[in-house]
Design a protein around this motif. Structure first.
Motif, PDB file in Angstrom:
ATOM      1  N   GLU A   6       0.839  -1.204   0.000  1.00 15.17           N
ATOM      2  CA  GLU A   6       0.000   0.000   0.000  1.00 15.17           C
ATOM      3  C   GLU A   6       0.867   1.244   0.000  1.00 15.17           C
ATOM      4  OE1 GLU A   6      -3.293  -2.145   2.940  1.00 15.17           O
ATOM      5  OE2 GLU A   6      -2.053  -0.498   3.615  1.00 15.17           O
ATOM      6  N   GLY A   9      -0.972   7.077   1.874  1.00 13.34           N
ATOM      7  CA  GLY A   9      -1.543   7.684   3.071  1.00 13.34           C
ATOM      8  C   GLY A   9      -0.751   8.906   3.495  1.00 13.34           C
ATOM      9  N   LEU A  20      -4.913   6.551  -2.465  1.00 15.61           N
ATOM     10  CA  LEU A  20      -4.271   5.337  -1.975  1.00 15.61           C
ATOM     11  C   LEU A  20      -4.105   4.349  -3.125  1.00 15.61           C
ATOM     12  CD1 LEU A  20      -6.246   4.724   1.355  1.00 15.61           C
ATOM     13  CD2 LEU A  20      -4.238   6.162   0.961  1.00 15.61           C
ATOM     14  N   CYS A  22      -2.726   0.166  -3.961  1.00 15.83           N
ATOM     15  CA  CYS A  22      -2.388  -1.141  -3.398  1.00 15.83           C
ATOM     16  C   CYS A  22      -2.076  -2.081  -4.549  1.00 15.83           C
ATOM     17  CB  CYS A  22      -3.538  -1.672  -2.565  1.00 15.83           C
ATOM     18  SG  CYS A  22      -3.310  -3.363  -1.974  1.00 15.83           S
ATOM     19  N   TRP A  36     -11.067  -1.583  -0.032  1.00 17.18           N
ATOM     20  CA  TRP A  36     -10.427  -0.815   1.029  1.00 17.18           C
ATOM     21  C   TRP A  36     -11.335  -0.827   2.259  1.00 17.18           C
ATOM     22  CZ3 TRP A  36      -5.547   0.984   0.730  1.00 17.18           C
ATOM     23  CH2 TRP A  36      -4.968   1.073  -0.534  1.00 17.18           C
ATOM     24  N   TYR A  93      -6.168   2.718   6.953  1.00 15.84           N
ATOM     25  CA  TYR A  93      -6.837   2.141   5.794  1.00 15.84           C
ATOM     26  C   TYR A  93      -6.091   0.873   5.352  1.00 15.84           C
ATOM     27  CZ  TYR A  93      -9.843   6.192   5.351  1.00 15.84           C
ATOM     28  OH  TYR A  93     -10.802   7.156   5.586  1.00 15.84           O
ATOM     29  N   CYS A  95      -5.915  -2.357   2.569  1.00 14.34           N
ATOM     30  CA  CYS A  95      -6.266  -2.953   1.288  1.00 14.34           C
ATOM     31  C   CYS A  95      -6.642  -4.420   1.509  1.00 14.34           C
ATOM     32  CB  CYS A  95      -5.065  -2.850   0.355  1.00 14.34           C
ATOM     33  SG  CYS A  95      -5.239  -3.698  -1.218  1.00 14.34           S
ATOM     34  N   THR A 110      -2.287   1.696   6.063  1.00 16.42           N
ATOM     35  CA  THR A 110      -1.665   3.005   5.882  1.00 16.42           C
ATOM     36  C   THR A 110      -2.506   4.052   6.608  1.00 16.42           C
ATOM     37  OG1 THR A 110      -0.801   4.566   4.230  1.00 16.42           O
ATOM     38  CG2 THR A 110      -2.861   3.459   3.667  1.00 16.42           C
ATOM     39  N   VAL A 112      -4.216   7.462   7.437  1.00 14.24           N
ATOM     40  CA  VAL A 112      -4.758   8.684   6.836  1.00 14.24           C
ATOM     41  C   VAL A 112      -5.208   9.582   7.977  1.00 14.24           C
ATOM     42  CG1 VAL A 112      -6.629   9.656   5.460  1.00 14.24           C
ATOM     43  CG2 VAL A 112      -5.453   7.589   4.680  1.00 14.24           C
TER      44      VAL A 112
END
Length: 116
Positions: A6, A9, A20, A22, A36, A93, A95, A110, A112
């Motif tokens: 990923e 972020g 984002l 992935c 996600w 977040y 994936c 990641t 955010v």
């Protein structure tokens, strides 16, 4: 094994945008759904958006009209374009991909962060 990497972020002000990405690699046979999820501290992961191999999409009500999910099947990559970000979008977040032959896999997550 399937590996998910990923990126994208970070920290952004409210109203801003992030994208984002992935990328999936490894023993991939037939990825049917890519998606996600996000997780708030102390809460379960929740679906943000998902996309099938046929490009059908599904969004959480809270992100409809602001987030867009897309995928590049040739690159086994899924994207999440996040616009009009709000402080309540602050979360980790993740994936997720589901491959019909090898199963379900998660990325490392990641962060955010949306500042008000």
């Amino acid at each position: 094994q399937v590996q998910l990497v990923e990126s994208g972020g970070g920290l952004v002000q409210a109203g801003g945008s992030l994208r984002l990405s992935c990328a999936a690699s490894g023993r991939i046979f037939s990825i049917t759904v890519m998606g996600w999820y996000r997780q708030y501290p102390g809460k379960q992961r929740e679906l943000v958006a998902a996309i099938t191999s046929g490009s059908s999409t599904n969004y959480a009500d809270s992100v409809k009209g602001r987030f867009t999910i897309s995928r590049d099947n040739a690159k086994n990559t899924v994207y999440l374009q996040m616009n009009s970000l709000k402080p309540e979008d602050t979360a980790v977040y993740y994936c997720n991909v589901f491959d019909a032959k090898v199963g379900n896999y998660w990325g490392q997550g990641t962060q955010v962060t949306v500042s008000s």
